[in-house]
Write a protein that holds these residues in place. Structure first.
Motif, PDB file in Angstrom:
ATOM      1  N   ARG A  97      15.922  -7.851 -13.743  1.00  0.00           N
ATOM      2  CA  ARG A  97      14.986  -8.328 -14.752  1.00  0.00           C
ATOM      3  C   ARG A  97      13.627  -7.749 -14.377  1.00  0.00           C
ATOM      4  O   ARG A  97      13.183  -7.922 -13.244  1.00  0.00           O
ATOM      5  CB  ARG A  97      14.966  -9.854 -14.771  1.00  0.00           C
ATOM      6  N   VAL A  98      12.984  -7.070 -15.318  1.00  0.00           N
ATOM      7  CA  VAL A  98      11.835  -6.240 -14.968  1.00  0.00           C
ATOM      8  C   VAL A  98      10.602  -6.628 -15.775  1.00  0.00           C
ATOM      9  O   VAL A  98      10.684  -6.830 -16.989  1.00  0.00           O
ATOM     10  CB  VAL A  98      12.155  -4.745 -15.206  1.00  0.00           C
ATOM     11  N   VAL A  99       9.468  -6.700 -15.088  1.00  0.00           N
ATOM     12  CA  VAL A  99       8.186  -6.949 -15.736  1.00  0.00           C
ATOM     13  C   VAL A  99       7.468  -5.620 -15.947  1.00  0.00           C
ATOM     14  O   VAL A  99       7.199  -4.886 -14.995  1.00  0.00           O
ATOM     15  CB  VAL A  99       7.315  -7.911 -14.914  1.00  0.00           C
ATOM     16  N   VAL A 100       7.180  -5.337 -17.196  1.00  0.00           N
ATOM     17  CA  VAL A 100       6.466  -4.139 -17.621  1.00  0.00           C
ATOM     18  C   VAL A 100       4.972  -4.451 -17.648  1.00  0.00           C
ATOM     19  O   VAL A 100       4.568  -5.551 -18.037  1.00  0.00           O
ATOM     20  CB  VAL A 100       6.917  -3.729 -19.040  1.00  0.00           C
ATOM     21  N   SER A 101       4.145  -3.475 -17.281  1.00  0.00           N
ATOM     22  CA  SER A 101       2.704  -3.701 -17.372  1.00  0.00           C
ATOM     23  C   SER A 101       1.974  -2.388 -17.590  1.00  0.00           C
ATOM     24  O   SER A 101       2.416  -1.326 -17.166  1.00  0.00           O
ATOM     25  CB  SER A 101       2.165  -4.380 -16.101  1.00  0.00           C
ATOM     26  N   SER A 102       0.857  -2.480 -18.291  1.00  0.00           N
ATOM     27  CA  SER A 102      -0.104  -1.383 -18.409  1.00  0.00           C
ATOM     28  C   SER A 102      -1.393  -1.977 -18.961  1.00  0.00           C
ATOM     29  O   SER A 102      -1.473  -3.187 -19.191  1.00  0.00           O
ATOM     30  CB  SER A 102       0.417  -0.256 -19.312  1.00  0.00           C
ATOM     31  N   ARG A 103      -2.398  -1.171 -19.189  1.00  0.00           N
ATOM     32  CA  ARG A 103      -3.707  -1.706 -19.548  1.00  0.00           C
ATOM     33  C   ARG A 103      -3.735  -2.355 -20.931  1.00  0.00           C
ATOM     34  O   ARG A 103      -4.440  -3.342 -21.133  1.00  0.00           O
ATOM     35  CB  ARG A 103      -4.760  -0.603 -19.502  1.00  0.00           C
ATOM     36  N   LYS A 104      -3.006  -1.816 -21.899  1.00  0.00           N
ATOM     37  CA  LYS A 104      -3.123  -2.259 -23.283  1.00  0.00           C
ATOM     38  C   LYS A 104      -1.990  -3.211 -23.660  1.00  0.00           C
ATOM     39  O   LYS A 104      -0.810  -2.860 -23.579  1.00  0.00           O
ATOM     40  CB  LYS A 104      -3.132  -1.060 -24.216  1.00  0.00           C
ATOM     41  N   ALA A 105      -2.361  -4.407 -24.100  1.00  0.00           N
ATOM     42  CA  ALA A 105      -1.367  -5.422 -24.452  1.00  0.00           C
ATOM     43  C   ALA A 105      -0.447  -4.945 -25.572  1.00  0.00           C
ATOM     44  O   ALA A 105       0.771  -5.186 -25.536  1.00  0.00           O
ATOM     45  CB  ALA A 105      -2.070  -6.713 -24.862  1.00  0.00           C
ATOM     46  N   GLU A 160       3.635  -4.734 -25.470  1.00  0.00           N
ATOM     47  CA  GLU A 160       4.491  -5.433 -26.437  1.00  0.00           C
ATOM     48  C   GLU A 160       5.462  -4.472 -27.105  1.00  0.00           C
ATOM     49  O   GLU A 160       6.654  -4.791 -27.272  1.00  0.00           O
ATOM     50  CB  GLU A 160       3.622  -6.129 -27.479  1.00  0.00           C
ATOM     51  N   GLU A 161       4.990  -3.303 -27.484  1.00  0.00           N
ATOM     52  CA  GLU A 161       5.858  -2.313 -28.121  1.00  0.00           C
ATOM     53  C   GLU A 161       6.951  -1.849 -27.165  1.00  0.00           C
ATOM     54  O   GLU A 161       8.121  -1.697 -27.570  1.00  0.00           O
ATOM     55  CB  GLU A 161       5.021  -1.111 -28.571  1.00  0.00           C
ATOM     56  N   THR A 162       6.587  -1.635 -25.923  1.00  0.00           N
ATOM     57  CA  THR A 162       7.556  -1.167 -24.934  1.00  0.00           C
ATOM     58  C   THR A 162       8.610  -2.221 -24.656  1.00  0.00           C
ATOM     59  O   THR A 162       9.812  -1.914 -24.596  1.00  0.00           O
ATOM     60  CB  THR A 162       6.835  -0.779 -23.632  1.00  0.00           C
ATOM     61  N   VAL A 163       8.174  -3.457 -24.487  1.00  0.00           N
ATOM     62  CA  VAL A 163       9.116  -4.548 -24.234  1.00  0.00           C
ATOM     63  C   VAL A 163      10.091  -4.686 -25.403  1.00  0.00           C
ATOM     64  O   VAL A 163      11.312  -4.820 -25.208  1.00  0.00           O
ATOM     65  CB  VAL A 163       8.366  -5.866 -23.982  1.00  0.00           C
ATOM     66  N   ALA A 164       9.579  -4.625 -26.613  1.00  0.00           N
ATOM     67  CA  ALA A 164      10.440  -4.751 -27.790  1.00  0.00           C
ATOM     68  C   ALA A 164      11.471  -3.623 -27.840  1.00  0.00           C
ATOM     69  O   ALA A 164      12.651  -3.854 -28.138  1.00  0.00           O
ATOM     70  CB  ALA A 164       9.593  -4.759 -29.061  1.00  0.00           C
ATOM     71  N   ALA A 165      11.040  -2.399 -27.541  1.00  0.00           N
ATOM     72  CA  ALA A 165      11.957  -1.258 -27.572  1.00  0.00           C
ATOM     73  C   ALA A 165      13.041  -1.390 -26.508  1.00  0.00           C
ATOM     74  O   ALA A 165      14.219  -1.111 -26.766  1.00  0.00           O
ATOM     75  CB  ALA A 165      11.168   0.036 -27.371  1.00  0.00           C
ATOM     76  N   LEU A 166      12.673  -1.820 -25.324  1.00  0.00           N
ATOM     77  CA  LEU A 166      13.648  -1.961 -24.244  1.00  0.00           C
ATOM     78  C   LEU A 166      14.620  -3.107 -24.518  1.00  0.00           C
ATOM     79  O   LEU A 166      15.817  -3.007 -24.205  1.00  0.00           O
ATOM     80  CB  LEU A 166      12.925  -2.179 -22.914  1.00  0.00           C
ATOM     81  N   ARG A 167      14.124  -4.165 -25.135  1.00  0.00           N
ATOM     82  CA  ARG A 167      15.021  -5.269 -25.475  1.00  0.00           C
ATOM     83  C   ARG A 167      16.023  -4.845 -26.532  1.00  0.00           C
ATOM     84  O   ARG A 167      17.172  -5.317 -26.533  1.00  0.00           O
ATOM     85  CB  ARG A 167      14.202  -6.477 -25.945  1.00  0.00           C
ATOM     86  N   ARG A 168      15.614  -3.944 -27.419  1.00  0.00           N
ATOM     87  CA  ARG A 168      16.565  -3.419 -28.408  1.00  0.00           C
ATOM     88  C   ARG A 168      17.678  -2.618 -27.742  1.00  0.00           C
ATOM     89  O   ARG A 168      18.764  -2.453 -28.312  1.00  0.00           O
ATOM     90  CB  ARG A 168      15.841  -2.569 -29.452  1.00  0.00           C
ATOM     91  N   GLU A 169      17.413  -2.128 -26.547  1.00  0.00           N
ATOM     92  CA  GLU A 169      18.433  -1.428 -25.776  1.00  0.00           C
ATOM     93  C   GLU A 169      19.317  -2.399 -24.999  1.00  0.00           C
ATOM     94  O   GLU A 169      20.215  -1.976 -24.265  1.00  0.00           O
ATOM     95  CB  GLU A 169      17.769  -0.450 -24.798  1.00  0.00           C
ATOM     96  N   GLY A 170      19.047  -3.690 -25.141  1.00  0.00           N
ATOM     97  CA  GLY A 170      19.833  -4.698 -24.453  1.00  0.00           C
ATOM     98  C   GLY A 170      19.390  -4.973 -23.031  1.00  0.00           C
ATOM     99  O   GLY A 170      20.142  -5.556 -22.241  1.00  0.00           O
ATOM    100  N   LEU A 171      18.170  -4.594 -22.706  1.00  0.00           N
ATOM    101  CA  LEU A 171      17.662  -4.753 -21.342  1.00  0.00           C
ATOM    102  C   LEU A 171      16.829  -6.014 -21.217  1.00  0.00           C
ATOM    103  O   LEU A 171      16.135  -6.414 -22.154  1.00  0.00           O
ATOM    104  CB  LEU A 171      16.842  -3.526 -20.952  1.00  0.00           C
ATOM    105  N   GLU A 172      16.884  -6.629 -20.022  1.00  0.00           N
ATOM    106  CA  GLU A 172      16.157  -7.867 -19.759  1.00  0.00           C
ATOM    107  C   GLU A 172      14.795  -7.522 -19.180  1.00  0.00           C
ATOM    108  O   GLU A 172      14.662  -7.193 -17.995  1.00  0.00           O
ATOM    109  CB  GLU A 172      16.935  -8.743 -18.783  1.00  0.00           C
ATOM    110  N   VAL A 173      13.769  -7.558 -20.023  1.00  0.00           N
ATOM    111  CA  VAL A 173      12.418  -7.223 -19.594  1.00  0.00           C
ATOM    112  C   VAL A 173      11.432  -8.211 -20.206  1.00  0.00           C
ATOM    113  O   VAL A 173      11.696  -8.839 -21.230  1.00  0.00           O
ATOM    114  CB  VAL A 173      12.016  -5.787 -19.998  1.00  0.00           C
ATOM    115  N   ALA A 174      10.287  -8.330 -19.556  1.00  0.00           N
ATOM    116  CA  ALA A 174       9.140  -9.050 -20.083  1.00  0.00           C
ATOM    117  C   ALA A 174       7.927  -8.193 -19.770  1.00  0.00           C
ATOM    118  O   ALA A 174       8.032  -7.200 -19.045  1.00  0.00           O
ATOM    119  CB  ALA A 174       9.017 -10.431 -19.451  1.00  0.00           C
TER     120      ALA A 174
END
Length: 256
Positions: A37-45, A49-63
């Motif tokens: 389970r992976v926490v994504v981070s970068s400067r821009k919220a 959000e876009e990255t987390v949504a895309a990865l979740r569409r791949e079936g991955l557990e991320v926040a």
């Protein structure tokens, strides 16, 4: 690179900085594909959000959460977000870096030098300092350095020197954290990966071909190549590896 079949990181929680694009995103995807389970981070919220949504569409557990690594309070919020979301931290990948200027070190603006030091070195130390109290024995830290760390040269010598510092930080923290806490600390030293960050190195076809010719495999690296190495270092397959720098550069000359 196809999705890995192994699930070496089941039950693990990972934090990856600067992870909405390039090598960082590749690392997030690979760790999650292997069961973390992976926490994504970068400067821009919004980007997070876009990255987390895309990865979740791949079936991955991320926040994910926004984090400017140059802000200690933001680093504290990143660690707390991870604990609030997943309850622990097993894997820490410090990937954030900047290179605001190129040219001779002694001609560089003071502000550029300070930014390189603050983001590429100081933030890595502070992030580890905040995360380690929440990491169990068997935890893993990976600092992302560069093959240039072994031979800093123009026009990015100051950037390379900051990456050399991460080699030393890896050695020092491995000695501090291994015997008492059982936390392994290693370093990834990527070769040239044509991401947005490294776009100047492939700005023309001629330059790209020149850099390919410097490898022994006739190609530049990919985020997937780097991510595979990080997944290995974070897994039990690397249980007896600490204090090391793994060069993933297609055979580009870096050291003996």
């Amino acid at each position: 690179m196809s999705a890995p079949r192994c699930r070496r990181l089941e039950g693990k929680v990972a934090v990856v900085t600067a992870s909405t694009a390039g090598i960082g995103l590749g690392i997030v995807r690979r760790l999650a594909q292997e069961g973390a389970r992976v926490v994504v981070s970068s400067r821009k919220a919004a980007t997070v959000e876009e990255t987390v949504a895309a990865l979740r569409r791949e079936g991955l557990e991320v926040a994910g959460t926004a984090c400017h690594v140059g802000d200690k309070a933001a680093l504290q919020r990143l660690i707390q977000f991870t604990l609030d979301t997943y309850g622990k931290i097993d894997i820490l990948v410090s990937n954030a870096a900047v290179n605001p200027a190129a040219g001779p070190i002694l001609s560089m603006e003071d502000s550029a030098i300070q930014k390189i030091v603050d983001i590429n070195i100081v933030s890595a130390v502070l992030l580890a300092k905040l995360a380690v109290p929440h990491m169990p024995s068997g935890g893993s830290i990976v600092f992302v350095s560069s093959y240039t760390a072994f031979n800093p040269s123009p026009p990015i010598a100051m950037y390379a020197v900051s990456k050399t510092a991460l080699l030393g930080l890896t050695k020092a923290l491995a000695e501090e954290l291994g015997p008492q806490q059982g936390i392994r600390v290693n370093c990834l030293a990527p070769g040239i990966v044509p991401t947005k960050f490294a776009s100047a190195l492939v700005a023309s076809l001629e330059l790209e071909e020149l850099n390919k010719s410097r490898t022994l495999l006739g190609r530049l690296g990919t985020p997937g190549d780097m991510a595979a190495a990080v997944a290995f270092l974070a897994s039990e397959d690397a249980a007896y590896i600490t204090g090391e720098a793994l060069v993933v550069a297609g055979g580009m000359q870096s050291r003996l």
